[in-house]
Structures are given as C-alpha cells and as structure tokens.
Motif scaffolding. Structure first.
Motif, short mmCIF file in Angstrom:
data_model
loop_
_atom_site.label_atom_id
_atom_site.label_comp_id
_atom_site.label_asym_id
_atom_site.label_seq_id
_atom_site.Cartn_x
_atom_site.Cartn_y
_atom_site.Cartn_z
N LEU A 144 -7.32 4.19 3.98
CA LEU A 144 -6.20 3.71 3.18
C LEU A 144 -6.58 2.50 2.34
O LEU A 144 -6.21 2.39 1.18
N GLY A 145 -7.37 1.58 2.93
CA GLY A 145 -7.79 0.40 2.18
C GLY A 145 -8.60 0.76 0.95
O GLY A 145 -8.39 0.21 -0.14
N ARG A 146 -9.56 1.69 1.12
CA ARG A 146 -10.37 2.11 -0.04
C ARG A 146 -9.50 2.76 -1.11
O ARG A 146 -9.66 2.50 -2.30
N ARG A 147 -8.58 3.61 -0.69
CA ARG A 147 -7.77 4.34 -1.66
C ARG A 147 -6.87 3.38 -2.45
O ARG A 147 -6.76 3.48 -3.67
N LEU A 148 -6.21 2.46 -1.75
CA LEU A 148 -5.26 1.58 -2.43
C LEU A 148 -5.94 0.57 -3.34
O LEU A 148 -5.36 0.13 -4.33
N LEU A 149 -7.17 0.19 -3.03
CA LEU A 149 -7.89 -0.78 -3.86
C LEU A 149 -8.72 -0.12 -4.96
O LEU A 149 -9.30 -0.82 -5.79
N SER A 150 -8.76 1.20 -5.00
CA SER A 150 -9.70 1.90 -5.88
C SER A 150 -9.46 1.61 -7.36
O SER A 150 -10.40 1.63 -8.16
N GLU A 151 -8.22 1.34 -7.76
CA GLU A 151 -7.92 1.10 -9.17
C GLU A 151 -7.33 -0.28 -9.41
O GLU A 151 -6.80 -0.55 -10.48
N ALA A 152 -7.43 -1.16 -8.44
CA ALA A 152 -6.89 -2.51 -8.62
C ALA A 152 -7.74 -3.29 -9.61
O ALA A 152 -8.97 -3.24 -9.58
N GLY A 153 -7.09 -4.02 -10.52
CA GLY A 153 -7.80 -4.85 -11.48
C GLY A 153 -8.17 -6.20 -10.88
O GLY A 153 -7.51 -6.68 -9.95
N ASP A 154 -9.22 -6.80 -11.41
CA ASP A 154 -9.66 -8.10 -10.89
C ASP A 154 -8.55 -9.14 -10.96
O ASP A 154 -8.44 -10.00 -10.08
N ASP A 155 -7.71 -9.07 -12.02
CA ASP A 155 -6.64 -10.06 -12.17
C ASP A 155 -5.48 -9.81 -11.20
O ASP A 155 -4.56 -10.64 -11.12
N GLU A 156 -5.51 -8.69 -10.48
CA GLU A 156 -4.46 -8.38 -9.50
C GLU A 156 -4.90 -8.73 -8.08
O GLU A 156 -4.14 -8.50 -7.13
N LEU A 157 -6.09 -9.29 -7.92
CA LEU A 157 -6.65 -9.56 -6.60
C LEU A 157 -6.69 -11.06 -6.31
O LEU A 157 -6.93 -11.87 -7.21
N SER A 158 -6.46 -11.40 -5.06
CA SER A 158 -6.58 -12.78 -4.61
C SER A 158 -6.98 -12.78 -3.14
O SER A 158 -6.80 -11.78 -2.43
N VAL A 184 5.92 -1.76 -5.13
CA VAL A 184 5.10 -2.40 -4.10
C VAL A 184 4.87 -3.84 -4.52
O VAL A 184 4.35 -4.10 -5.61
N SER A 185 5.25 -4.79 -3.68
CA SER A 185 5.07 -6.20 -4.04
C SER A 185 3.67 -6.68 -3.73
O SER A 185 3.14 -7.55 -4.44
N SER A 283 -1.07 3.93 -12.79
CA SER A 283 -2.42 3.67 -12.28
C SER A 283 -2.32 2.78 -11.06
O SER A 283 -1.28 2.18 -10.78
N GLY A 284 -3.44 2.67 -10.35
CA GLY A 284 -3.45 1.87 -9.15
C GLY A 284 -2.45 2.38 -8.14
O GLY A 284 -2.33 3.59 -7.91
N ILE A 285 -1.69 1.46 -7.57
CA ILE A 285 -0.68 1.85 -6.59
C ILE A 285 0.67 2.10 -7.23
O ILE A 285 1.63 2.49 -6.56
N THR A 286 0.79 1.89 -8.55
CA THR A 286 2.04 2.11 -9.27
C THR A 286 1.97 3.47 -9.96
O THR A 286 1.37 3.62 -11.02
#
Length: 365
Positions: A144-158, A184-185, A283-286
C-alpha cells in the motif's frame, strides 16, 4: 472449579498483554534519520525486491453501501483484517488472511495468483488484470505504501516524526495531496530506513480524527522465506475456478460513456486493458472513475445511496461520502431527448463530484 476459573483469568490477562504489546512497544522513542522526503520516497518505490515475512493488521474505518458483488471490498475497508505474509519478490509471495474460523491464502507466481480457501478446499486462479477489485494483499503496508506514493510530487511530501513499528525505528513521511478536489487530507507512511520498506500506512480524511485506513506490521523478519512456503499447486480433488476482476462485476450491459477530457479540473487518463466505458481522471491518490450505468443497476444503486445517512439528493442526482471515498449516481439528458445515468466514484470531495456531474450533463446536451 476454582482452578479452572483461575486458568481462564490467566488466559484473559495473557491475551490482554498480547493485544496491548504492539502499542506499548510503539510508545517507545524511535531514532530518526536525516533523509529528504524525495529520497525517502525513492527508497520506498525501490523496495519491491526486499524479501520479508511478517504479521500485519489492517483496520478500516469506512462504511460503504455496496452490492453483494462488492461485499468483500466493503469488509476490507470497514473492518480489521489480520494478514500473515511471506515475500520473496514482486512475483513470488504469499499472503494469508487469518480469521477465527480459518485462513484464505493468496499465492503469487510469475503469471498470476492462486487463492486457496482452506475451509472449503477451493482454489481460484487469477491472471493480472489492469483493473481489479482490491484484495487483502493490497492492504499490506509494504504494497500500500508503494502504491500510494507512486505518483506523489516532491512538493506534496514532508517528513514527520519517527515511530517504533514491529521493532523497527521507522522514519516518517507525509504525502499531502495538493489537488483542491482531494478528499484525502494526508497519507502517513513509516519506513524502515535500511531497506525502504513501508512498515505502517495511515490514510486520513479531512474532518475526522479516525483514520480511514491504518495498516501496520506487528512482527517483521527481513530474511527471505523459503520458496516452498510461497509456492502453490491445487491439491487433488480441489474445486478450481477462475477469479473475477472489476470488469466481471455484474452491472448489466454498460453503455459507452462519451465523457469530457477534463472533469472537476482532473485530466482524463488511459490505461491498457481498461474498458472504454470507464473514464479515469486525476493522478496520485486523487482519482475519479466514471461509468455509464444501465437502468436496472442505476435504480438499485440510487436507492442504496439515498438510504445512506448524510446522502445529498438534488437535481444532479444522489451522492455520499464514506471517509475519503465518494460515490454518486447522476442523471443526464441528451440532445435528442434521451437520458442516461452515470456512476461517479473516487477519492474526491462531494463538491468535486457535483462539479463533474454538472460538466457531464453539459457535455451531453
């Protein structure tokens, strides 16, 4: 009688300690590491070849009004699921769902999966469809972690605080979707820094303190399990059937959906093997999926949604939210005086569903 009663007190206390132990262990302080969010995400995405075995618990907080065909999915997302996993590689693993009444095992090989029901002695074979219903192995923190992060942008990560998970000092990563339509918040992922393996994933939606999904390892061994443990051949006399994927769900005859290129500011995407009747956006989780519905299926689903507490019913149709998941049945009128019905579902807000339904209506006129 006194001895027997005391024995059960001891058993009850032992069970209480076992249940509390993961929380007690995770309450211990965890060491952090200096790694950037982007580098940590890269480590997670590269972890699909990390071998392990372990025991995990997934707790879902969603209540979905679904048909009998999707009961299994509703159970996964609304209840607690106990998972025992043995993972040798992306095409060589086994995951058993453990229940009080038995076990069901899923075995992955190079060409597909075997699902084995121990109680019923029934095996089912699945290939690898491009569009499939979620199953218990999808809830493992690693997958699940790999799938949900697969399309996350760098500016969406902290980065977030570390946590002690299954004996691992896991470093924390938060994915906060930037799209205004996102329901998803945040997605919080805790990662083994030595392998990049996600060991806990928490999915949150706005407006509630209860996670929509919380899946974590309680026990983890990073050595490779034996090949004989993951391999499977149906035993003689077993009932063997073919598994169903999402395109097999009985909604009756679907009409082709003539959909816009953009809905609620989410661009349409194409995937190999996905039927033309299904429009995928975001895209991503949206993400948002749209499909035309035949009258019989539309009426039944509309009735189900209208009976759901909190349902919004207006001239666009009926829509509900179950945590970060939203569903809508929307009607349209065509230029030639006809009408149609669409199912909209995804991890978007109710406002985004209403906007998408309005745009579908406008495109049909």
């Amino acid at each position: 009688m006194v001895v027997r009663g005391w024995r059960w007190v001891v058993v009850a206390l032992g069970l209480a300690v076992l249940v509390a132990l993961p929380a007690l262990v995770e309450a211990l302080p965890a060491d952090d590491e200096d790694v950037s969010p982007a580098d940590l995400r890269a480590q997670v995405l590269a972890s699909d070849d990390v071998a392990f075995s372990g025991y995990a618990i997934s707790s879902g907080g969603l209540t979905l009004p679904v048909s009998d065909a999707l009961t299994g999915v509703a159970d996964l997302l609304s209840d607690q699921t106990a998972l025992r996993a043995w993972y040798r590689g992306s095409d060589d693993w086994r995951v058993d769902v453990v229940t009080p009444t038995g076990e069901t095992g899923t075995h992955r090989d190079a060409s597909g999966t075997w699902t084995w029901d121990y109680a019923d002695q029934r095996a089912s074979r699945g290939d690898d469809p491009p569009l499939a219903l979620p199953t218990a192995p999808d809830l493992l923190p690693s997958a699940l972690g790999r799938r949900l992060l697969s399309e996350a942008g760098d500016d969406e990560l902290s980065r977030i605080a570390p946590a002690r998970v299954a004996g691992v000092d896991a470093v924390g990563l938060r994915y906060t979707p930037a799209d205004p339509a996102a329901s998803v918040s945040a997605v919080d992922v805790w990662v083994d820094p030595s392998t990049g393996l996600p060991v806990r994933v928490v999915v949150r939606s706005a407006g509630t303190a209860t996670p929509a999904l919380d899946t974590r390892f309680l026990d983890l061994d990073l050595s490779a399990p034996a090949a004989t443990t993951t391999a499977f051949d149906p035993p003689p006399g077993a009932d063997v059937t073919a598994e169903r994927d999402l395109t097999d769900v009985d909604l009756g005859r679907q009409e082709r959906a003539d959909l816009p290129a953009t809905l609620a500011d989410l661009g349409r995407r194409s995937f190999d093997g996905v039927p033309d009747q299904i429009g995928a956006y975001g895209s991503g989780i949206t993400v948002l999926a749209v499909s035309a519905l035949p009258g019989r299926a539309a009426g039944s689903l509309r009735d189900q949604l209208e009976r759901t507490p909190g349902a919004v019913v207006d001239d666009l149709g009926v829509r509900i939210a179950a945590g970060p998941l939203s569903l809508m049945v929307a009607g349209t009128s065509t230029r030639d005086g006809g009408s149609g019905t669409y199912l909209l579902a995804g991890t978007v807000t109710l406002d985004a569903l209403a906007t998408a339904a309005r745009q579908i209506q406008e495109a049909a006129r």
